[in-house]
Design an enzyme around this catalytic site. Structure first.
Site, mmCIF file in Angstrom:
data_model
loop_
_atom_site.group_PDB
_atom_site.id
_atom_site.type_symbol
_atom_site.label_atom_id
_atom_site.label_comp_id
_atom_site.label_asym_id
_atom_site.label_seq_id
_atom_site.Cartn_x
_atom_site.Cartn_y
_atom_site.Cartn_z
ATOM 1 N N CYS A 335 0.825 -1.105 0.043
ATOM 2 C CA CYS A 335 -0.048 -0.080 0.159
ATOM 3 C C CYS A 335 0.720 1.299 -0.003
ATOM 4 O O CYS A 335 1.505 1.568 -0.889
ATOM 5 C CB CYS A 335 -0.977 0.143 0.923
ATOM 6 N N HIS A 447 -3.645 -5.412 1.127
ATOM 7 C CA HIS A 447 -3.255 -5.750 2.500
ATOM 8 C C HIS A 447 -3.614 -7.312 2.455
ATOM 9 O O HIS A 447 -4.686 -7.789 1.740
ATOM 10 C CB HIS A 447 -4.071 -4.845 3.224
#
Length: 512
Positions: A335, A447
């Protein structure tokens, strides 16, 4: 239909084990045949969980819902506060970002609405479930915060819940903290406290009994249990306090993996499973501290990519990572960490910071632009990049979740890592992530990537082979989530007076 019976776990301070005990209780009630759900009125955390509908809630409530055997919903954590800058935080309401607010703005403009919202969510959950396990936050006796505390005693009153006060004996001062907390409560709040749990105990219980007898005589309230220090429970921890001093979360040191502990690190639970793989030493390294000679470096997610990237540069850690990458050491970005690996990051609307642009580490040929709208999705995907010489699971389905405002554009020298095939239940075909020409530098917005055991095994084995070590098999990887929840429930049930707890809740014999 009768409303759900309720129980609330409050603590004498942060990190006494409230979340873990609530997770255990959710599993215990599920095992006993109850339709149970978790609840926390307001959560302040950077580790978040994405529901099936794309809503964002606290990670702990997501885990508690899993333990309860149900799908998490935004009503289980209606208000999530995600610190963004020292005096500013993003307020997420019913799973969606509302606004960035200071503590003063929140108190003046949103707190009354939050109280009403909490009451509505509690009522909705009590009508749907048989048992509601409610988690408090910090301590209910923070005098300077009492008038704006909606997550402890105010929630208990709204839910008509008996309160169990939990203290951490491992830190010392357990009796003073319990008695002191009780003394600082208002009389009507004190009456709502039904008993105590002493958590994280090590040693001979016989030596503790005089203290337990004193506590019960002094307060007139029972000790429901003394829970031992559970070293290897394997349940994700939400609070960043859990990272303090966490230099090695796995025994053995065949493979050394360094995770950069960014100031605003988020979703560090991405690495829980890695840290429990046999032979791996997982270190969280603060910017400015020596990286050493790891077999791999991971840049994690962050709530403020630009400011954390600036901090990396100020501490010189960016150059250390670049030098390791030049030596062929694998570097992975998740991310915000993925975005940092690129050439440029642009923030024309001030979504992240006042700085409009910043150069990245230049390890991937990508550029990131931050937009106002946040993407939050549960995803299914497939690894598509064949340049990953370590990846033996090309085109196998993996799962993960997105929480980001940055959109990445790939240059000629980067190839997509994977293709997202399902997003919040919708069939899609969207590229995500990037891989450099040599294959050892890669990143993704997803994630939870390393929760996919086949992918994790493939990556770990590539690190082992580089060092001349034998490959691991799937059998060597840690237990799955269901086994962890069952093991946790068994450990807590054994040391908790469940019959007394049932009576406090009005459950009678403890059967549906």
């Amino acid at each position: 239909m009768a409303l759900a019976k309720t129980i609330m776990i409050q603590g004498t301070s942060s990190h006494v084990g409230k979340s873990l005990l609530c997770t255990a209780l959710c599993r215990i009630f599920k095992q006993d045949g109850f339709h149970v759900a978790p609840f926390k009125a307001q959560n302040m955390a950077l580790n978040s969980y994405v529901t099936l509908t794309g809503g964002e809630i606290g990670r702990a409530q997501g885990a508690q819902a899993e333990a309860a055997g149900i799908a998490a919903t935004v009503t289980m954590n209606p208000v999530l506060i995600k610190p963004k800058q020292d005096l500013n935080a993003q307020v997420v309401v019913l799973g969606k970002p509302l606004a960035d607010m200071s503590a003063r703005d929140y108190r003046a403009n949103f707190l009354p609405k939050a109280v009403n919202l909490v009451g509505q969510c509690i009522e909705e959950l009590r009508r749907e479930f048989q048992v509601l396990v409610i988690e408090g936050a910090g301590s209910p006796a923070e005098i300077n915060l009492k008038d704006r505390d909606i997550v402890n005693m105010r929630t208990a009153i709204l839910a008509d819940a008996p309160v169990i006060l939990v203290a951490d004996i491992d830190r010392g001062g357990v009796f003073a903290s319990l008695v002191g907390t009780l003394e600082l409560l208002e009389p009507h709040e004190r009456q709502r406290v039904a008993g105590f749990i002493i958590n994280k105990f090590r040693g001979d219980i016989e030596l503790l009994k005089p203290g337990l007898e004193f506590l019960e005589q002094r307060t007139g309230k029972p000790v429901l249990g003394v829970i031992p220090y559970l070293h290897e429970h394997g349940i994700e921890q939400e609070d960043s306090v859990a990272l303090e001093g966490n230099k090695n979360v796995s025994s053995g040191s065949e493979i050394d993996i360094a995770v950069v502990k960014l100031p605003r690190i988020s979703n560090f639970t991405d690495f829980d499973l890695i840290g429990r793989v046999p032979g791996i030493c997982l270190r969280f390294v603060c910017p400015g501290d020596p990286m050493g000679t790891p077999e791999a470096v991971i840049l994690p997610g962050t709530k403020n990519t630009i400011e954390d990237l600036q901090y990396l540069k100020e501490k010189g850690t960016d150059q250390e990572i670049i030098e390791l990458a030049r030596k062929g050491i694998p570097v992975v970005g998740i991310c915000g960490g993925y975005q940092m690996l690129g050439k440029m990051l642009y923030d024309p609307w001030g979504t992240e910071a006042s700085l409009e642009s910043i150069t990245g580490l230049g390890l991937l040929d990508i550029e990131t632009t931050f937009f106002k709208e946040k993407q939050t999705h549960r995803c299914k995907a497939k690894i598509t990049c064949t340049e990953l010489n370590w990846c033996g699971i090309t085109n196998q389905e993996i799962t993960g979740y997105e929480i980001h405002t940055g959109q990445v554009k790939l240059g000629r020298e980067a190839k997509p890592l994977l293709q997202i095939t399902q997003r919040s239940g919708n069939i899609v075909a969207l590229p995500d992530g990037a891989v450099g020409n040599q294959g050892h530098i890669w990143g993704t917005h997803l994630h939870g990537l390393f929760d996919n055991k086949a992918l994790l095994l493939s990556w770990v084995n590539s690190l082992r082979e580089r060092k001349g070590l034998s490959r691991l098999t799937l059998a060597k990887l840690p237990d799955n989530r269901e086994e962890k929840y069952d093991n946790l429930a068994e450990a807590v049930r054994h040391h908790l007076n469940m019959k007394q707890l049932h009576q406090m809740m009005g459950l009678g014999e403890g059967k549906p």
